[in-house]
Scaffold this active site. Structure first.
Site, PDB file in Angstrom:
ATOM      1  N   HIS A  44      19.995  40.947 -37.079  1.00 59.41           N
ATOM      2  CA  HIS A  44      19.456  41.471 -35.993  1.00 59.41           C
ATOM      3  C   HIS A  44      17.942  42.434 -36.127  1.00 59.41           C
ATOM      4  CE1 HIS A  44      20.115  44.354 -32.392  1.00 59.41           C
ATOM      5  NE2 HIS A  44      19.740  43.240 -31.817  1.00 59.41           N
ATOM      6  N   ARG A  45      17.204  42.089 -35.362  1.00 58.34           N
ATOM      7  CA  ARG A  45      15.958  42.647 -35.812  1.00 58.34           C
ATOM      8  C   ARG A  45      15.705  42.895 -37.297  1.00 58.34           C
ATOM      9  NH1 ARG A  45      16.970  47.687 -31.373  1.00 58.34           N
ATOM     10  NH2 ARG A  45      18.046  46.339 -29.778  1.00 58.34           N
ATOM     11  N   GLU A  71      16.777  37.283 -36.632  1.00 62.74           N
ATOM     12  CA  GLU A  71      16.535  37.698 -35.069  1.00 62.74           C
ATOM     13  C   GLU A  71      15.503  38.759 -34.796  1.00 62.74           C
ATOM     14  OE1 GLU A  71      17.055  39.517 -30.877  1.00 62.74           O
ATOM     15  OE2 GLU A  71      16.939  40.429 -32.987  1.00 62.74           O
ATOM     16  N   ASP A  73      12.348  40.316 -31.925  1.00 59.14           N
ATOM     17  CA  ASP A  73      11.836  40.439 -30.550  1.00 59.14           C
ATOM     18  C   ASP A  73      10.270  40.278 -30.664  1.00 59.14           C
ATOM     19  OD1 ASP A  73      14.594  41.277 -29.309  1.00 59.14           O
ATOM     20  OD2 ASP A  73      14.176  42.881 -30.783  1.00 59.14           O
ATOM     21  N   HIS A  86      10.835  45.686 -30.123  1.00 57.20           N
ATOM     22  CA  HIS A  86      11.779  45.529 -29.162  1.00 57.20           C
ATOM     23  C   HIS A  86      11.664  46.058 -27.930  1.00 57.20           C
ATOM     24  CE1 HIS A  86      15.659  46.774 -27.072  1.00 57.20           C
ATOM     25  NE2 HIS A  86      16.138  45.542 -27.833  1.00 57.20           N
ATOM     26  N   GLU A 153      13.668  36.087 -30.027  1.00 58.08           N
ATOM     27  CA  GLU A 153      13.889  36.438 -28.528  1.00 58.08           C
ATOM     28  C   GLU A 153      12.373  36.925 -28.015  1.00 58.08           C
ATOM     29  OE1 GLU A 153      16.793  39.834 -27.630  1.00 58.08           O
ATOM     30  OE2 GLU A 153      15.748  39.971 -25.684  1.00 58.08           O
ATOM     31  N   LYS A 155      10.901  38.845 -25.243  1.00 62.26           N
ATOM     32  CA  LYS A 155      11.441  40.257 -24.641  1.00 62.26           C
ATOM     33  C   LYS A 155      10.536  40.332 -23.626  1.00 62.26           C
ATOM     34  CE  LYS A 155      14.143  42.872 -26.244  1.00 62.26           C
ATOM     35  NZ  LYS A 155      15.494  42.538 -25.509  1.00 62.26           N
ATOM     36  N   ASP A 270      23.264  43.921 -37.125  1.00 59.63           N
ATOM     37  CA  ASP A 270      22.570  44.677 -37.887  1.00 59.63           C
ATOM     38  C   ASP A 270      22.861  44.780 -39.420  1.00 59.63           C
ATOM     39  OD1 ASP A 270      21.541  45.195 -35.417  1.00 59.63           O
ATOM     40  OD2 ASP A 270      22.786  47.535 -35.495  1.00 59.63           O
TER      41      ASP A 270
END
Ligand code: G3P
Ligand code: CA
Length: 281
Positions: A44-45, A71, A73, A86, A153, A155, A270
């Site tokens: 995540h990120r 992942e 953003d 993000h 994503e 955003k 994460d």
């Protein structure tokens, strides 16, 4: 769900899941559910528990922790460059207050790429990451190559008209495991029309309704809700509509185990290294 979407989305999963438990689903059929070891590990990120989110340092850390997918953003600068960030403002993850004190609360989209590149996106996380820059989307694609898949994503895409087409153009030929997702389902409906061969995900902050699942099935391959709203009934409803389920953001080991047991296809975390160890048993 169209067969092209199902096929592209499944190719990466096929590489992860023993062949004996998988078969490619024809359009409209239930998506195959992996066993626990087939769950896709999505950082995540990037590996954002161990490196500053949405930086190439976090991407490298995710790959080092054996993530399957990363992942990120994506937003757009004032001069039209796609960048990884993000928040809509820069205050939490950069030194914008020091570099541009009069513009600290301005949205990302009001800064040029040259201006964003003057910011330090690492020091807020730890001194060892001082000077880590905000990456462009092209830099992400170049750095990852075929070393990891991407969950991209869009955003706040309503702020950036046309960003879906720009992301699809930057990706170029669809790559197995590269998926575009958003909470903005209107934008994702438009995205499916302009980029029919790029697998798509609809994000949900609350439990999707039957009507929302029916709508998603028309345009998407993945339903990706908060793990807090997921149970076996929801997974079955998604699978009945020919889609897969990914859950965010699962950082606690007990929650990881619960999601694995529930039968999700991918877990966004994460802590990809921790999830990898949980999956290894
Ligand atoms: O990929 C799902 C997750 O990233 C959505 O929430 O706020 O972390 O972008 P957020
Ligand atoms: Ca995200």
């Amino acid at each position: 769900m169209r067969l092209t979407r199902s096929l592209l989305c499944s190719l990466f999963t096929v590489a992860l899941v023993p062949a004996a438990i998988l078969s490619l689903a024809p359009a409209g059929a239930a998506a195959p559910l992996p066993d626990g070891n087939g769950v896709e590990v999505v950082a995540h990120r990037g590996a954002s528990a161990d490196a500053p989110e949405n930086t190439l340092a976090a991407v490298e850390e995710a790959i080092a922790q054996d993530a399957d997918s990363i992942e990120v953003d994506v937003q757009r600068t004032a001069d039209g460059h796609l960048v990884l960030l993000h928040d809509v403002t820069l205050t939490r993850t950069t030194d914008v207050e020091r570099v541009f004190p009069d513009r600290a609360l301005d949205p990302v989209g009001e800064f040029t790429l040259d201006e964003l590149k003057r910011l330090d996106a690492g020091s807020w996380f730890g001194p060892e990451f001082a000077g880590e820059p905000i990456p462009t989307f092209d830099e992400l694609l170049e750095r990852t190559g075929d070393r990891a898949a991407l969950l991209i994503e869009l955003k706040e895409p309503a702020r950036y008209p046309g960003i879906g087409s720009e992301v699809a153009a930057a990706i170029g030929d669809p790559r197995p495991g590269v998926v575009v997702q958003s909470f903005d389902h209107d934008v994702m409906t438009a995205f499916a029309a302009v980029a029919p061969d790029v697998p798509a995900g609809w994000l949900f902050g609350t439990r999707p309704t039957t009507a929302e699942l029916d709508a998603a099935a028309e345009h998407a391959d993945q339903v990706n809700p908060s793990f807090r709203v997921v149970d076996e009934a929801l997974l079955a409803a998604v699978a009945e509509r020919g889609m897969q389920t990914g859950v965010y953001t699962v950082n606690d080991e007990a929650d990881m185990r619960r999601m694995i047991d529930t039968g999700v296809h991918r877990i966004i975390t994460d802590r990809p290294g921790v999830l990898r160890k949980v999956l290894a048993g």
